[in-house]
Design an enzyme around this catalytic site. Structure first.
Site, PDB file in Angstrom:
ATOM      1  N   LYS A  13      14.966  42.359  54.859  1.00 32.65           N
ATOM      2  CA  LYS A  13      14.296  43.608  55.272  1.00 32.65           C
ATOM      3  C   LYS A  13      15.177  44.410  56.240  1.00 32.65           C
ATOM      4  O   LYS A  13      15.390  45.600  56.054  1.00 32.65           O
ATOM      5  CB  LYS A  13      12.939  43.307  55.941  1.00 32.65           C
ATOM      6  CG  LYS A  13      11.951  42.573  55.039  1.00 32.65           C
ATOM      7  CD  LYS A  13      10.601  42.398  55.713  1.00 32.65           C
ATOM      8  CE  LYS A  13      10.627  41.538  56.952  1.00 32.65           C
ATOM      9  NZ  LYS A  13      11.025  40.118  56.741  1.00 32.65           N
ATOM     10  N   ARG A  88       1.734  42.751  59.027  1.00 37.20           N
ATOM     11  CA  ARG A  88       1.910  41.337  58.678  1.00 37.20           C
ATOM     12  C   ARG A  88       0.591  40.615  58.494  1.00 37.20           C
ATOM     13  O   ARG A  88       0.596  39.426  58.163  1.00 37.20           O
ATOM     14  CB  ARG A  88       2.668  40.640  59.809  1.00 37.20           C
ATOM     15  CG  ARG A  88       4.128  40.441  59.560  1.00 37.20           C
ATOM     16  CD  ARG A  88       4.708  39.866  60.822  1.00 37.20           C
ATOM     17  NE  ARG A  88       5.789  38.984  60.591  1.00 37.20           N
ATOM     18  CZ  ARG A  88       7.077  39.343  60.675  1.00 37.20           C
ATOM     19  NH1 ARG A  88       7.405  40.565  60.941  1.00 37.20           N
ATOM     20  NH2 ARG A  88       8.002  38.455  60.479  1.00 37.20           N
ATOM     21  N   ARG A 127      22.394  32.030  59.982  1.00 33.43           N
ATOM     22  CA  ARG A 127      22.420  33.151  60.946  1.00 33.43           C
ATOM     23  C   ARG A 127      22.335  32.686  62.400  1.00 33.43           C
ATOM     24  O   ARG A 127      22.989  33.233  63.277  1.00 33.43           O
ATOM     25  CB  ARG A 127      21.275  34.118  60.633  1.00 33.43           C
ATOM     26  CG  ARG A 127      21.296  35.338  61.541  1.00 33.43           C
ATOM     27  CD  ARG A 127      20.255  36.335  61.179  1.00 33.43           C
ATOM     28  NE  ARG A 127      18.914  35.782  61.318  1.00 33.43           N
ATOM     29  CZ  ARG A 127      17.802  36.456  61.097  1.00 33.43           C
ATOM     30  NH1 ARG A 127      17.868  37.719  60.730  1.00 33.43           N
ATOM     31  NH2 ARG A 127      16.631  35.892  61.249  1.00 33.43           N
ATOM     32  N   ARG A 129      19.684  32.893  64.762  1.00 37.53           N
ATOM     33  CA  ARG A 129      18.928  33.638  65.773  1.00 37.53           C
ATOM     34  C   ARG A 129      18.048  32.625  66.493  1.00 37.53           C
ATOM     35  O   ARG A 129      17.878  31.505  65.996  1.00 37.53           O
ATOM     36  CB  ARG A 129      18.084  34.717  65.079  1.00 37.53           C
ATOM     37  CG  ARG A 129      17.652  35.844  65.989  1.00 37.53           C
ATOM     38  CD  ARG A 129      17.035  36.981  65.192  1.00 37.53           C
ATOM     39  NE  ARG A 129      15.706  36.651  64.668  1.00 37.53           N
ATOM     40  CZ  ARG A 129      15.041  37.399  63.790  1.00 37.53           C
ATOM     41  NH1 ARG A 129      15.571  38.520  63.348  1.00 37.53           N
ATOM     42  NH2 ARG A 129      13.842  37.034  63.363  1.00 37.53           N
ATOM     43  N   ARG A 140       7.507  29.926  59.877  1.00 39.62           N
ATOM     44  CA  ARG A 140       7.484  31.368  59.579  1.00 39.62           C
ATOM     45  C   ARG A 140       7.141  31.600  58.108  1.00 39.62           C
ATOM     46  O   ARG A 140       6.407  32.524  57.765  1.00 39.62           O
ATOM     47  CB  ARG A 140       8.827  32.006  59.936  1.00 39.62           C
ATOM     48  CG  ARG A 140       9.002  32.208  61.440  1.00 39.62           C
ATOM     49  CD  ARG A 140      10.451  32.345  61.858  1.00 39.62           C
ATOM     50  NE  ARG A 140      11.125  33.503  61.334  1.00 39.62           N
ATOM     51  CZ  ARG A 140      12.465  33.631  61.284  1.00 39.62           C
ATOM     52  NH1 ARG A 140      13.239  32.668  61.742  1.00 39.62           N
ATOM     53  NH2 ARG A 140      12.987  34.732  60.808  1.00 39.62           N
TER      54      ARG A 140
HETATM   55  P1  AP5 Z   1      17.636  40.129  57.393  1.00 38.32           P
HETATM   56  O1  AP5 Z   1      18.065  41.443  56.849  1.00 38.32           O
HETATM   57  O2  AP5 Z   1      17.650  39.939  58.879  1.00 38.32           O
HETATM   58  O3  AP5 Z   1      16.204  39.742  56.796  1.00 38.32           O
HETATM   59  P2  AP5 Z   1      14.784  40.007  57.383  1.00 38.32           P
HETATM   60  O4  AP5 Z   1      13.848  39.994  56.224  1.00 38.32           O
HETATM   61  O5  AP5 Z   1      14.790  41.220  58.268  1.00 38.32           O
HETATM   62  O6  AP5 Z   1      14.652  38.662  58.219  1.00 38.32           O
HETATM   63  P3  AP5 Z   1      14.113  38.383  59.663  1.00 38.32           P
HETATM   64  O7  AP5 Z   1      14.391  36.936  59.928  1.00 38.32           O
HETATM   65  O8  AP5 Z   1      14.615  39.362  60.658  1.00 38.32           O
HETATM   66  O9  AP5 Z   1      12.602  38.615  59.368  1.00 38.32           O
HETATM   67  P4  AP5 Z   1      11.358  38.132  60.082  1.00 38.32           P
HETATM   68  O10 AP5 Z   1      10.308  38.809  59.302  1.00 38.32           O
HETATM   69  O11 AP5 Z   1      11.205  36.665  60.243  1.00 38.32           O
HETATM   70  O12 AP5 Z   1      11.665  38.609  61.577  1.00 38.32           O
HETATM   71  P5  AP5 Z   1      11.090  39.765  62.465  1.00 38.32           P
HETATM   72  O13 AP5 Z   1      12.192  40.191  63.319  1.00 38.32           O
HETATM   73  O14 AP5 Z   1      10.341  40.772  61.682  1.00 38.32           O
HETATM   74  O15 AP5 Z   1      18.533  39.011  56.678  1.00 38.32           O
HETATM   75  C1  AP5 Z   1      18.445  37.656  57.051  1.00 38.32           C
HETATM   76  C2  AP5 Z   1      19.842  37.026  56.902  1.00 38.32           C
HETATM   77  O16 AP5 Z   1      20.207  37.055  55.531  1.00 38.32           O
HETATM   78  C3  AP5 Z   1      20.943  37.813  57.651  1.00 38.32           C
HETATM   79  O17 AP5 Z   1      21.861  36.899  58.169  1.00 38.32           O
HETATM   80  C4  AP5 Z   1      21.571  38.695  56.561  1.00 38.32           C
HETATM   81  O18 AP5 Z   1      22.895  39.002  56.830  1.00 38.32           O
HETATM   82  C5  AP5 Z   1      21.404  37.819  55.329  1.00 38.32           C
HETATM   83  N1  AP5 Z   1      21.239  38.589  54.094  1.00 38.32           N
HETATM   84  C6  AP5 Z   1      20.559  39.748  53.912  1.00 38.32           C
HETATM   85  N2  AP5 Z   1      20.609  40.148  52.620  1.00 38.32           N
HETATM   86  C7  AP5 Z   1      21.312  39.184  51.961  1.00 38.32           C
HETATM   87  C8  AP5 Z   1      21.695  39.018  50.596  1.00 38.32           C
HETATM   88  N3  AP5 Z   1      21.373  39.883  49.634  1.00 38.32           N
HETATM   89  N4  AP5 Z   1      22.404  37.910  50.266  1.00 38.32           N
HETATM   90  C9  AP5 Z   1      22.767  36.985  51.235  1.00 38.32           C
HETATM   91  N5  AP5 Z   1      22.438  37.107  52.540  1.00 38.32           N
HETATM   92  C10 AP5 Z   1      21.710  38.193  52.909  1.00 38.32           C
HETATM   93  O19 AP5 Z   1       9.994  38.961  63.333  1.00 38.32           O
HETATM   94  C11 AP5 Z   1      10.361  37.942  64.243  1.00 38.32           C
HETATM   95  C12 AP5 Z   1       9.099  37.442  64.957  1.00 38.32           C
HETATM   96  O20 AP5 Z   1       8.513  38.522  65.718  1.00 38.32           O
HETATM   97  C13 AP5 Z   1       7.955  36.967  64.037  1.00 38.32           C
HETATM   98  O21 AP5 Z   1       8.124  35.613  63.645  1.00 38.32           O
HETATM   99  C14 AP5 Z   1       6.743  37.178  64.952  1.00 38.32           C
HETATM  100  O22 AP5 Z   1       6.635  36.161  65.917  1.00 38.32           O
HETATM  101  C15 AP5 Z   1       7.090  38.481  65.674  1.00 38.32           C
HETATM  102  N6  AP5 Z   1       6.589  39.671  64.935  1.00 38.32           N
HETATM  103  C16 AP5 Z   1       7.359  40.650  64.372  1.00 38.32           C
HETATM  104  N7  AP5 Z   1       6.573  41.574  63.783  1.00 38.32           N
HETATM  105  C17 AP5 Z   1       5.294  41.160  63.960  1.00 38.32           C
HETATM  106  C18 AP5 Z   1       4.040  41.672  63.547  1.00 38.32           C
HETATM  107  N8  AP5 Z   1       3.943  42.804  62.801  1.00 38.32           N
HETATM  108  N9  AP5 Z   1       2.920  40.985  63.906  1.00 38.32           N
HETATM  109  C19 AP5 Z   1       2.990  39.873  64.644  1.00 38.32           C
HETATM  110  N10 AP5 Z   1       4.150  39.316  65.054  1.00 38.32           N
HETATM  111  C20 AP5 Z   1       5.299  39.960  64.712  1.00 38.32           C
END
Ligand code: AP5
Length: 185
Positions: A13, A88, A127, A129, A140
């Site tokens: 994403k 979410r 990655r 993080r 997750r």
């Molecule tokens: P990336 O682009 O970072 O993917 P992503 O879907 O954004 O993954 P995230 O881990 O950031 O998503 P998430 O939903 O867990 O985290 P968020 O920050 O929203 O890519 C991931 C990796 O893959 C990277 O290394 C990238 O380079 C690689 N990659 C990308 N495309 C690729 C491809 N085609 N091929 C190979 N590799 C590739 O949320 C974090 C936390 O915040 C949640 O767990 C929760 O606690 C909280 N939170 C956030 N939003 C909410 C909400 N709305 N409600 C409640 N809690 C929330």
């Protein structure tokens, strides 16, 4: 253009969001980034959110809806926005719809990035993080299945869901996404 980007953790994403907002000149709103900024700044909200994020659980609907309401009241979002990682839960999706109806600005489309769990585990372990440990990633993914995946039907029933397979070359995935989104530009 008003877009929701939906997909499991690690589905790409954030990676694709950067490319989408550049092409369509819209504002990127990532609740994960907003929460990580609060954690980094050591605010009371950040302190509260950190343990929840490290465990792979969801921060409360009230908190994230409040953050979104604040961002959507800013003038730069009037030209369009991409929501990344929000909504979410069903409560967040309903809250968002109510907010956008109030502003007279309904969503145009929800784009689902479809990636299987094995690929996700590999990507996120590479990655490193803070919340990318094997145990947290498993949680997750479970939280996604239980609380976020029901949004697929929610947006399908509104006729707003479009799906793109998110495995392979990043550039090629962007091209498929643009083919879908150009219809709404
Ligand atoms: P990336 O682009 O970072 O993917 P992503 O879907 O954004 O993954 P995230 O881990 O950031 O998503 P998430 O939903 O867990 O985290 P968020 O920050 O929203 O890519 C991931 C990796 O893959 C990277 O290394 C990238 O380079 C690689 N990659 C990308 N495309 C690729 C491809 N085609 N091929 C190979 N590799 C590739 O949320 C974090 C936390 O915040 C949640 O767990 C929760 O606690 C909280 N939170 C956030 N939003 C909410 C909400 N709305 N409600 C409640 N809690 C929330």
């Amino acid at each position: 253009m008003r877009i929701v980007l939906l997909g499991a953790p690690g589905s790409g994403k954030g990676t694709q969001a950067e490319r989408i907002v550049e092409r369509y000149q819209i504002t990127h709103i990532s609740t994960g980034d907003l929460l990580r900024a609060e954690v980094a700044a050591g605010t009371p909200l950040g302190k509260q959110a950190k343990a929840i994020m490290d465990a792979g659980e969801l921060v409360s609907d009230d908190i994230v809806l409040g953050m979104i309401e604040d961002r959507l009241s800013k003038p730069e979002t009037q030209h369009g926005f991409l929501l990344d990682g929000f909504p979410r839960t069903l409560a967040q999706a309903e809250g968002l719809d109510a907010l956008l109806t109030k502003h007279g600005q309904p969503l145009d489309v929800t784009l689902l990035l479809d990636v299987d769990p094995d690929e996700i585990m590999q990507r996120l372990l590479a990655r490193k993080r803070a919340d990318d440990t094997e145990e947290t990633i498993r949680n997750r993914l479970q939280v996604y299945e239980n609380q976020t995946a029901p949004l697929i039907d929610y947006y399908q029933n509104q006729g707003k869901l479009r799906k793109v397979h998110g495995v392979g070359d990043v550039e090629a995935i962007s091209k498929k996404i643009f083919q879908v989104l150009d219809d709404f530009a």
